[in-house]
Design an enzyme around this catalytic site. Structure first.
Site: not given
Ligand SMILES: *Cc1c(COP(=O)(O)O)cnc(C)c1O
Length: 404
Positions: A362, A224, A198, A121, A201
């Site tokens: 993104c 999320k 990260d 992302h 998800q």
């Molecule tokens: C949504 C997402 C982000 C960013 O998260 P925010 O809540 O917008 O800060 C980063 N990495 C991944 C894989 C995402 O799905």
């Protein structure tokens, strides 16, 4: 077995109509809907508990502080962290990654290397580019294979004594690939590099245990995982967090302030400058309680059923191609149909109440890798059903008819 009707009854938004149709919400990769318990917890804080945390001697401040800290303990248990002070509250995944990148900016020098992947992302690309620009370090990228998984042979070759940090996603938001982060973490550690995952998800879709996983940092967003926006978590091992300088300066993060020298508070307060999103953090506990009551493993199993069913059904549409066909996938289907523009598909199915995501998600480097402007994406959560998948697929078929 999950009782899906009972789950759905907890989400008031699922009762609403969109463009005259019942809402089919398949944009969970962008944000999930919120159960009534989360909505109530947020409203109840403002109605009955509102006060600043960690500051007052008075009753309400103590109450707000206790509830704020209760969420920290709940997060600790949820992700199997060793200590509750290894849980830092942030604004979200983006904020968590920036906190780590800002710290590494001061620790790295020319000749040092950071490894990310082509799957990331933008939130896990841009902060590292900024970090490299400012520190003189070099950014290396693990390429993607055609099925949307990481090229682990190249990763092995990229690793060296110069590698100081590996920052990769647990699950791809654009393709659904579940990366083999256990192996990535182990290999990076063999070279003495730190690892940041990260997990935006992943946090409500796979069971997490930080002590088994052994990542140095792990980031995710409450919104999320059925929780409020504006709240995120940076988990870090105690030593890894202590090695980073503070991110922002201000109230709450200090031990003692004088014009000669200011000393910083201990974890977690060192990284929590200013008044946090108290209502959001308190309501986040209700979101985790919701997930825990269902069981993350049960959610994962159910979402995998949805994924398998949707994959089979969607592939019956002639000319449809799925991007992201790795063996280990989360409940995300990214697709295009012939040369139809994904935006047009998204707009038409929206007229029938079906919410999907279209565009580059993104993740422009992934789109470039597959030589496409974007995809249409369906992403599932625990409240989705096979009946909804049928509705969405009919809507996609209609869109295809109208557009071809
Ligand atoms: C949504 C997402 C982000 C960013 O998260 P925010 O809540 O917008 O800060 C980063 N990495 C991944 C894989 C995402 O799905």
């Amino acid at each position: 077995m999950l009782n899906i009707n009972k789950i759905r009854a907890q989400f008031p938004i699922l009762n609403r109509k969109v463009n005259g149709y019942g809402l089919v919400y398949f944009d969970n990769g962008a944000t999930t809907q919120k159960p009534q318990s989360v909505i109530d917890a947020e409203a109840n804080y403002y109605a009955n508990e509102n006060s600043n945390v960690h500051r007052g001697v008075h009753f309400l401040s103590g109450l707000a502080t206790d509830k704020f800290e209760a969420t920290r303990n709940t997060v600790q248990a949820f992700i199997g962290a060793k200590h509750n002070y290894e849980i830092i509250f942030t604004k979200g995944t983006t904020d968590s990654i920036n906190l780590v990148a800002n710290g590494f900016r001061t620790l790295l020098k020319k000749g040092d290397e950071i490894i990310i992947s082509e799957l990331e992302h933008h939130s896990n690309i841009v902060p590292w580019q900024m970090c490299c620009e400012q520190s003189g370090a070099t950014l290396k990228v693990i390429p993607l294979l055609d099925n949307g998984s990481l090229d682990m042979d190249t990763f092995n070759n990229l690793l060296s004594e110069n590698t100081k940090l590996v920052a990769v996603s647990h699950i791809s938001n654009a393709l659904g690939t579940i990366n083999n982060i256990e192996t990535i973490i182990e290999k990076a550690h063999n070279f003495g590099a730190k690892v940041m995952i990260d997990g935006a998800q992943a946090a409500s879709h796979v069971a997490l245990n930080m002590q088994e996983l052994n990542a140095d940092f792990y980031c995710f967003s409450a919104h999320k995982m059925y929780g409020p926006t504006g709240v995120g978590v940076l988990y870090g091992k105690e030593a890894a967090l202590n090695a980073l300088p503070p991110y922002q300066g201000g109230g709450e993060m200090i031990k003692e302030v004088s014009f000669e020298k200011t000393t910083y508070a201990c974890l977690p307060h060192k990284f929590e400058a200013g008044t946090p999103n108290i209502a959001g953090v308190i309501a986040f506990k209700a979101a985790i309680d919701f997930i825990t009551a269902l069981g993350v493993k049960n959610i994962a199993k159910y979402e995998d059923e949805l994924l398998q069913y949707a994959t089979t059904e969607v592939l019956k549409i002639e000319g449809l191609k799925i991007y992201g066909t790795a063996a280990h996938k989360s409940g995300i289907i990214s697709f295009n149909i012939d040369n139809l523009h994904p935006y047009d598909i998204g707009m038409i199915v929206d007229k029938m109440g079906v919410a999907i995501r279209t565009g580059h998600h993104c993740t422009q480097p992934i789109m470039k890798r597959f030589n496409i402007p974007g995809t249409a994406r369906m992403s599932f959560a625990a409240y989705n059903t096979k009946a909804e998948i049928d509705i969405a697929i009919n809507a996609i078929k209609k869109a295809k008819q109208m557009l071809s």
